[in-house]
Scaffold this motif. Sequence first.
Motif, PDB file in Angstrom:
ATOM      1  N   ARG A  39      -7.247  34.825   0.264  1.00 42.08           N
ATOM      2  CA  ARG A  39      -8.350  34.991   1.217  1.00 42.08           C
ATOM      3  C   ARG A  39      -8.442  33.797   2.166  1.00 42.08           C
ATOM      4  O   ARG A  39      -8.094  32.674   1.812  1.00 42.08           O
ATOM      5  N   GLU A  40      -8.911  34.050   3.378  1.00 38.95           N
ATOM      6  CA  GLU A  40      -9.170  32.989   4.356  1.00 38.95           C
ATOM      7  C   GLU A  40     -10.601  32.495   4.213  1.00 38.95           C
ATOM      8  O   GLU A  40     -11.521  33.290   3.965  1.00 38.95           O
ATOM      9  N   TYR A  41     -10.784  31.195   4.377  1.00 37.57           N
ATOM     10  CA  TYR A  41     -12.098  30.571   4.326  1.00 37.57           C
ATOM     11  C   TYR A  41     -12.218  29.559   5.459  1.00 37.57           C
ATOM     12  O   TYR A  41     -11.249  28.845   5.757  1.00 37.57           O
ATOM     13  N   HIS A  42     -13.403  29.458   6.038  1.00 37.72           N
ATOM     14  CA  HIS A  42     -13.729  28.354   6.937  1.00 37.72           C
ATOM     15  C   HIS A  42     -14.250  27.233   6.042  1.00 37.72           C
ATOM     16  O   HIS A  42     -15.182  27.454   5.259  1.00 37.72           O
ATOM     17  N   VAL A  43     -13.646  26.058   6.148  1.00 38.57           N
ATOM     18  CA  VAL A  43     -13.982  24.971   5.232  1.00 38.57           C
ATOM     19  C   VAL A  43     -14.223  23.653   5.968  1.00 38.57           C
ATOM     20  O   VAL A  43     -13.839  23.480   7.123  1.00 38.57           O
ATOM     21  N   GLU A  44     -14.840  22.759   5.235  1.00 43.39           N
ATOM     22  CA  GLU A  44     -14.995  21.370   5.643  1.00 43.39           C
ATOM     23  C   GLU A  44     -14.260  20.528   4.611  1.00 43.39           C
ATOM     24  O   GLU A  44     -14.343  20.801   3.406  1.00 43.39           O
ATOM     25  N   ILE A  45     -13.547  19.518   5.073  1.00 38.48           N
ATOM     26  CA  ILE A  45     -12.835  18.613   4.170  1.00 38.48           C
ATOM     27  C   ILE A  45     -13.675  17.368   3.968  1.00 38.48           C
ATOM     28  O   ILE A  45     -14.248  16.829   4.914  1.00 38.48           O
ATOM     29  N   ASP A  46     -13.742  16.915   2.715  1.00 38.11           N
ATOM     30  CA  ASP A  46     -14.491  15.710   2.379  1.00 38.11           C
ATOM     31  C   ASP A  46     -13.557  14.722   1.690  1.00 38.11           C
ATOM     32  O   ASP A  46     -12.766  15.107   0.822  1.00 38.11           O
ATOM     33  N   ILE A  47     -13.655  13.485   2.114  1.00 41.35           N
ATOM     34  CA  ILE A  47     -12.901  12.390   1.485  1.00 41.35           C
ATOM     35  C   ILE A  47     -13.938  11.525   0.787  1.00 41.35           C
ATOM     36  O   ILE A  47     -14.784  10.922   1.451  1.00 41.35           O
ATOM     37  N   ASP A  48     -13.893  11.487  -0.544  1.00 43.75           N
ATOM     38  CA  ASP A  48     -14.955  10.833  -1.299  1.00 43.75           C
ATOM     39  C   ASP A  48     -14.652   9.392  -1.698  1.00 43.75           C
ATOM     40  O   ASP A  48     -15.309   8.843  -2.577  1.00 43.75           O
ATOM     41  N   GLN A  49     -13.675   8.783  -1.051  1.00 43.19           N
ATOM     42  CA  GLN A  49     -13.398   7.375  -1.304  1.00 43.19           C
ATOM     43  C   GLN A  49     -13.228   6.657   0.025  1.00 43.19           C
ATOM     44  O   GLN A  49     -12.803   7.267   1.007  1.00 43.19           O
ATOM     45  N   PRO A  50     -13.584   5.374   0.091  1.00 40.96           N
ATOM     46  CA  PRO A  50     -13.456   4.645   1.360  1.00 40.96           C
ATOM     47  C   PRO A  50     -11.993   4.528   1.795  1.00 40.96           C
ATOM     48  O   PRO A  50     -11.088   4.453   0.972  1.00 40.96           O
ATOM     49  N   LEU A  51     -11.790   4.536   3.099  1.00 42.33           N
ATOM     50  CA  LEU A  51     -10.457   4.328   3.664  1.00 42.33           C
ATOM     51  C   LEU A  51     -10.279   2.852   3.952  1.00 42.33           C
ATOM     52  O   LEU A  51     -11.178   2.188   4.471  1.00 42.33           O
TER      53      LEU A  51
END
Length: 127
Positions: A39-51
């Motif tokens: 299935r296709e989904y519209h998503v948001e990506i989250d990075i949970d650690q500092p860069l």
Amino acid sequence: MLITITSVDSMTAKAVIEFTCRYGSGRGVWSEAAPQLGREYHVEIDIDQPLHIGVNTKATDDEVPRIEDSGSQVTLVARIESLFDDGAASLRLGDSLILVALEGAFPTIGSWVKVSLPHIKVYEMRL
């Protein structure tokens, strides 16, 4: 970002998914109940650690937005869209923005970075 789910491992509390999108393919931890395969989904990506430059992020001359999954690392190539006074930034990955926390010095707005992480989080956007 529009993704298509290509694999779902729901053996843990949070499903680990593999996906494809117009910027490549990746792997992430799904935020809710396991998604449907194919299935296709519209998503948001989250990075949970500092860069941090030199640790999990480096400047790059590559100016093509991209997601790659090497098995042990997920790599994102993105442009720095904004830098904020509170130590945060937004990265542009194609048509998506990713809000991140920063540690240490960072390249200027408009620079491209390559971020390598063991995982990312993926949240469905209910449009």
